[in-house]
Design a protein around this motif. Sequence first.
Motif, short mmCIF file in Angstrom:
data_model
loop_
_atom_site.label_atom_id
_atom_site.label_comp_id
_atom_site.label_asym_id
_atom_site.label_seq_id
_atom_site.Cartn_x
_atom_site.Cartn_y
_atom_site.Cartn_z
N MET A 1 44.58 30.35 27.78
CA MET A 1 43.64 31.14 27.87
C MET A 1 43.67 32.34 27.14
SD MET A 1 42.02 30.70 31.01
CE MET A 1 41.91 29.55 32.17
N ALA A 2 44.68 32.76 26.61
CA ALA A 2 45.13 33.69 25.49
C ALA A 2 44.43 33.25 24.16
CB ALA A 2 46.45 34.25 25.46
N ALA A 3 45.00 32.11 23.95
CA ALA A 3 44.18 31.58 22.73
C ALA A 3 42.85 31.58 22.53
CB ALA A 3 44.77 30.27 22.38
N ASP A 4 42.17 31.06 23.66
CA ASP A 4 40.87 30.99 23.96
C ASP A 4 40.25 32.58 23.61
OD1 ASP A 4 38.12 29.97 24.95
OD2 ASP A 4 38.48 31.56 26.07
N ARG A 5 40.86 33.35 24.04
CA ARG A 5 40.56 34.95 24.00
C ARG A 5 40.71 35.29 22.59
NH1 ARG A 5 42.85 36.61 28.59
NH2 ARG A 5 40.82 35.60 29.48
N ALA A 6 41.82 34.85 22.14
CA ALA A 6 41.94 35.42 20.58
C ALA A 6 40.80 34.99 19.62
CB ALA A 6 43.18 35.19 20.23
N GLN A 7 40.39 33.72 19.84
CA GLN A 7 39.33 33.04 19.03
C GLN A 7 38.11 33.82 19.26
OE1 GLN A 7 40.08 30.96 16.82
NE2 GLN A 7 38.01 30.82 15.73
N HIS A 8 37.74 33.98 20.63
CA HIS A 8 36.55 34.65 20.99
C HIS A 8 36.35 36.08 20.40
CE1 HIS A 8 33.83 35.24 25.01
NE2 HIS A 8 33.00 34.83 24.04
N VAL A 9 37.38 36.80 20.60
CA VAL A 9 37.31 38.36 20.23
C VAL A 9 37.12 38.35 18.76
CG1 VAL A 9 38.65 40.46 19.78
CG2 VAL A 9 38.72 39.09 22.07
N TYR B 1 37.32 37.95 31.40
CA TYR B 1 38.09 38.41 30.44
C TYR B 1 39.50 38.56 31.00
CZ TYR B 1 38.76 41.07 26.00
OH TYR B 1 39.20 41.38 24.56
N ILE B 2 40.12 39.53 30.29
CA ILE B 2 41.71 39.66 30.70
C ILE B 2 42.04 39.95 32.04
CG2 ILE B 2 43.53 41.17 30.05
CD1 ILE B 2 42.37 41.96 27.34
N GLY B 3 40.97 40.40 32.82
CA GLY B 3 41.16 40.57 34.16
C GLY B 3 41.32 39.38 34.91
N ALA C 1 46.44 39.24 22.38
CA ALA C 1 45.50 38.00 21.73
C ALA C 1 44.27 38.77 21.37
CB ALA C 1 45.46 36.95 22.98
N ALA C 2 43.82 39.63 22.36
CA ALA C 2 42.67 40.29 22.03
C ALA C 2 42.34 41.57 21.00
CB ALA C 2 41.82 40.89 23.45
N ALA C 3 43.61 41.74 20.16
CA ALA C 3 43.81 42.49 19.37
C ALA C 3 43.33 43.85 20.02
CB ALA C 3 42.84 42.50 18.05
N ARG D 1 18.69 42.59 30.81
CA ARG D 1 18.34 43.90 30.89
C ARG D 1 18.64 44.78 29.91
NH1 ARG D 1 15.68 47.38 35.09
NH2 ARG D 1 15.62 45.43 36.35
N LEU D 2 19.89 44.65 29.60
CA LEU D 2 20.32 45.56 28.07
C LEU D 2 20.08 44.83 26.79
CD1 LEU D 2 23.79 46.04 29.51
CD2 LEU D 2 21.71 47.54 29.78
N ASP D 3 19.39 43.74 26.80
CA ASP D 3 18.98 43.13 25.68
C ASP D 3 20.58 42.83 24.84
OD1 ASP D 3 17.82 41.66 23.60
OD2 ASP D 3 17.54 43.46 22.35
N ALA D 4 21.64 42.66 25.56
CA ALA D 4 22.80 42.17 25.18
C ALA D 4 23.04 41.02 24.88
CB ALA D 4 23.59 42.79 26.40
N VAL D 5 24.35 40.69 24.16
CA VAL D 5 24.72 39.28 24.06
C VAL D 5 25.49 38.76 24.93
CG1 VAL D 5 26.16 37.79 22.35
CG2 VAL D 5 24.71 39.72 21.46
N LEU D 6 25.20 37.54 25.48
CA LEU D 6 25.82 36.93 26.89
C LEU D 6 27.16 35.94 26.13
CD1 LEU D 6 26.15 36.64 30.07
CD2 LEU D 6 24.25 35.19 29.59
N THR D 7 27.88 36.01 26.87
CA THR D 7 29.29 35.01 26.49
C THR D 7 29.95 34.92 27.74
OG1 THR D 7 30.63 34.25 24.89
CG2 THR D 7 30.79 36.70 25.26
N ARG D 8 31.16 34.07 27.56
CA ARG D 8 31.74 33.62 28.66
C ARG D 8 33.30 33.22 28.47
NH1 ARG D 8 30.49 27.64 31.09
NH2 ARG D 8 31.18 26.51 29.04
N GLU D 9 34.21 33.21 29.25
CA GLU D 9 35.55 32.72 28.82
C GLU D 9 35.98 31.90 30.08
OE1 GLU D 9 38.46 35.62 27.86
OE2 GLU D 9 37.39 36.05 25.93
N PRO D 10 36.94 30.99 30.14
CA PRO D 10 37.10 30.21 28.73
C PRO D 10 36.14 29.46 28.05
CG PRO D 10 38.10 28.90 30.33
CD PRO D 10 37.41 30.15 30.93
N GLY D 11 35.78 29.46 26.91
CA GLY D 11 34.99 28.51 26.10
C GLY D 11 33.84 29.32 25.37
N GLY D 12 33.89 30.52 25.04
CA GLY D 12 33.00 31.32 24.29
C GLY D 12 32.72 30.68 22.85
#
Length: 208
Positions: free
Chosen positions: A71-79, A98-100, A124-126, A32-43
């Motif tokens: 989980m935090a390492a995955d997020r650091a790389q993803h961000v 995400y962090i939640g 991790a997410a800077a 709907r928003l023409d946004a990029v879709l991604t997920r964690e973990p494994g983005g």
Amino acid sequence: MPSSAVARGRFIVFEGGEGSGKSTQAELLAARLDAVLTREPGGTELGAQIRSILLASSDNGLADRAEALLMAADRAQHVEEFIEPALLAGRDVVCDRYIGSSVAYQGYGRGLDADMVRAISGWAAAGLWPDLTILLTVPEQVSLERTGGARDRIEAAGAEFHRRVAEGFLAQAEDEPEYWIQVDGTGSTQEVEQRVLAAVAEMLGEPE
Ligand code: TYD
């Protein structure tokens, strides 16, 4: 200002327990928003390797703090590799968890210090926090009916664990009402989608 400057995209996260319908709704909102879709973990590609340790189909002996740090390492790389560059390029980003999720699962669920888990994730997410987190809520019975049993070591953690996770999500939504909104995840996909769109409009303004 150079004419090529683009407005930064919006960062919208879906959170919720298993079977809350997050993934379907994340996909619909991104379209709907023409946004990029991604997920964690494994983005990311590296994140996919981390995900296979985190979501092994049976108990692999992973310690709770190691789980939190992976989980935090995955997020650091993803961000760094994916989310921040997309936002900078002016794209809206919709992320499934995400962090939640770290605060709810590793903090409330596993019983680690939730403030510490949140701080490690933020580092991790800077310091990249979502503009909006949509918490999809469904009663436990609906969640069980929708998932039809555990598929990985976290889903297999038991009913008490998942009750604490739900409590962890609610606590975060209540603590930060300017950044979190709860959306009733029961009913048809279309009904929930309408509620999600209304929530986004209420919190961030109408989609352009
Ligand atoms: P996944 O298979 O992606 O499905 P779903 O999001 O639909 O449940 O599962 C991701 C799992 O990882 C899920 O059980 C929640 C868990 N998780 C955490 O425990 N902490 C985190 O920080 C994240 C991002 C996920």
